[in-house]
Design an enzyme around this catalytic site. Structure first.
Site, PDB file in Angstrom:
ATOM      1  N   ARG A 108       3.245  -0.391   1.656  1.00 26.29           N
ATOM      2  CA  ARG A 108       4.288   0.066   2.585  1.00 26.29           C
ATOM      3  C   ARG A 108       4.346  -0.807   3.834  1.00 26.29           C
ATOM      4  O   ARG A 108       5.424  -1.080   4.364  1.00 26.29           O
ATOM      5  CB  ARG A 108       4.031   1.522   2.992  1.00 26.29           C
ATOM      6  N   TYR A 220      -2.156   1.535  -8.787  1.00 24.16           N
ATOM      7  CA  TYR A 220      -1.517   0.259  -9.081  1.00 24.16           C
ATOM      8  C   TYR A 220      -1.890  -0.757  -8.002  1.00 24.16           C
ATOM      9  O   TYR A 220      -2.261  -0.399  -6.881  1.00 24.16           O
ATOM     10  CB  TYR A 220       0.002   0.396  -9.189  1.00 24.16           C
ATOM     11  N   ASP A 299      14.944  11.178   3.756  1.00 23.63           N
ATOM     12  CA  ASP A 299      14.228  12.452   3.794  1.00 23.63           C
ATOM     13  C   ASP A 299      14.864  13.464   4.738  1.00 23.63           C
ATOM     14  O   ASP A 299      14.699  14.668   4.555  1.00 23.63           O
ATOM     15  CB  ASP A 299      12.774  12.226   4.212  1.00 23.63           C
TER      16      ASP A 299
END
Length: 400
Positions: A108, A220, A299
């Site tokens: 991120r 991952y 969101d």
């Protein structure tokens, strides 16, 4: 009335920064308000499927993202009940060619850094850190947005205000004060570890999805393969707002200590020393994402469970559609702005609701126990990779 061409975006997360770039690309001046004094992303990974990566590439971010991203060769579906892999969905370059854009997994912080660098390079975007949205009023010239930095208040004229300020959105609170996020009863734990600390077979460029009793685990590689991102979802009552609280490693280890979880899954959990956790909240379908020239994005409009790996993807899609809708509005009169934002919401809502439904359904499937888990595993094996991939086409091949 002449159009000022200024749009104010509240929130400098992934959705807000993407929206600012998309709006600037359509000729708008953009002011981004962010209450944080500086942008910091806690360590965690994110999946950018082709529907999202395509938009970022079109915004000119490929060269900033590709050196840090990993292109997974497969999604490996693992079952705790079966003690191993039950299906492997191929991705890699062939899948990227098929979808028309890459499937990336990335830290991120790397995604945010790329977005932030592009924003800082754009003379039409004014990013104001330590400055938060406070109020908005409508009038004949558009909107007056009140922003606050410390004890100082400032007013600014704009044609639109976009609330991209997350699930606890202040802009949404202004539009729909009775709407509250709802706790899902689930808690997400996340951590990262150096790839060199794991055996080579666990660091391959792939997404591992472990399904198990009342919990699941995803792992991952990120940071160009140097780190492994681990996310575990479990049930619980802890529901403090926020998204990056310190987590007790022994607590999450205990949740996976049962013999129903194979040693491989327990090893991944045990290898992480520094855990962060956040309670998973969702929003009910609010029906409307805008009121006049004020609209919601990401969101703030449709926070969803992460079980389709599409939370960021939906915000990125929102940004592209919103910018195009505003660009298509009248270039000389502000009267077209509310209709453009209403059209944006109408274009996005059905797709987002469908993704929200998929995420809820997949979350239930991942956490099945007993005979239901056996039936799930048998169904996945019988379906096969080709049919499973085909069922995802409506997500990955969507064109913003």
């Amino acid at each position: 009335m002449a159009l000022t061409r200024t749009v104010i975006v509240a929130g400098a997360g992934i959705g807000g920064l993407t929206a600012s770039l998309a709006l600037a690309a359509q000729g708008f001046r953009v002011v981004v308000l962010e209450k944080a004094e500086r942008l910091e992303e806690a360590g965690a990974g994110i999946q950018l499927s082709p529907n999202a990566s395509r938009i970022l590439v079109e915004l000119g971010l490929k060269d900033r993202l590709s050196p840090r991203a990993v292109t997974p060769q497969s999604v490996n579906i693992m079952s705790a009940r079966a003690s191993g892999e039950i299906a492997r969905l191929p991705l890699g370059e062939a899948a990227a060619f098929r979808a028309g854009a890459p499937y990336w997994v990335i830290h991120r912080a790397d995604l945010q850094a790329a977005l932030l660098a592009a924003v800082n390079d754009n003379p039409d975007i004014d990013l104001r850190l330590g400055c938060q949205f406070e109020d908005v009023t409508k009038h004949a010239r558009g909107l007056t947005v009140v922003q606050r930095r410390g004890n100082a208040r400032q007013q600014e004229l704009a044609v639109a205000l976009i609330g991209a300020d997350g699930i606890w959105s202040s802009v949404r609170g202004h539009l729909f004060p009775d709407l509250r996020p709802q706790f899902s009863g689930l808690i997400a734990w996340r951590g990262t570890l150096e790839a060199t600390s794991l055996p080579r077979e666990y660091t391959a460029p792939r997404v591992q999805l472990w399904m198990g009793p009342n919990a699941h685990l995803v792992a991952y590689p990120i940071s160009a393969g140097r780190q492994i991102n681990v996310v575990a979802i479990v049930s619980g009552a802890w529901n403090r707002p926020g998204w990056s609280e310190p987590g007790d490693a022994n607590e999450i280890k205990d949740a996976f200590a049962t013999s129903r979880w194979p040693s491989t899954a327990r090893m991944l959990i045990g290898a992480v020393d520094d855990w962060r956790k956040w309670a998973l909240f969702t929003l009910p379908d609010i029906g409307a994402w805008n009121e006049g020239a004020v609209a919601l994005l990401g969101d703030a409009a449709h926070a969803m469970l992460p079980f389709a790996a599409q939370g960021a993807g939906m915000a990125i899609e929102d940004a592209a559609v919103l910018a195009k809708a505003l660009s298509d509005s009248s270039g000389e009169d502000i009267s077209g702005i509310p209709a453009a934002l209403k059209r944006y919401a109408r274009m996005r809502r059905a797709r987002v609701v469908k993704v929200q439904r998929l995420a809820r359904q997949q979350g239930r499937i991942y956490h099945l126990t007993g005979p239901a888990a056996l039936a799930r595993d048998l169904a996945i094996r019988a379906m096969g990779p080709a049919r499973m991939l085909a069922r995802q086409d409506w997500i990955y091949d969507w064109r913003a």
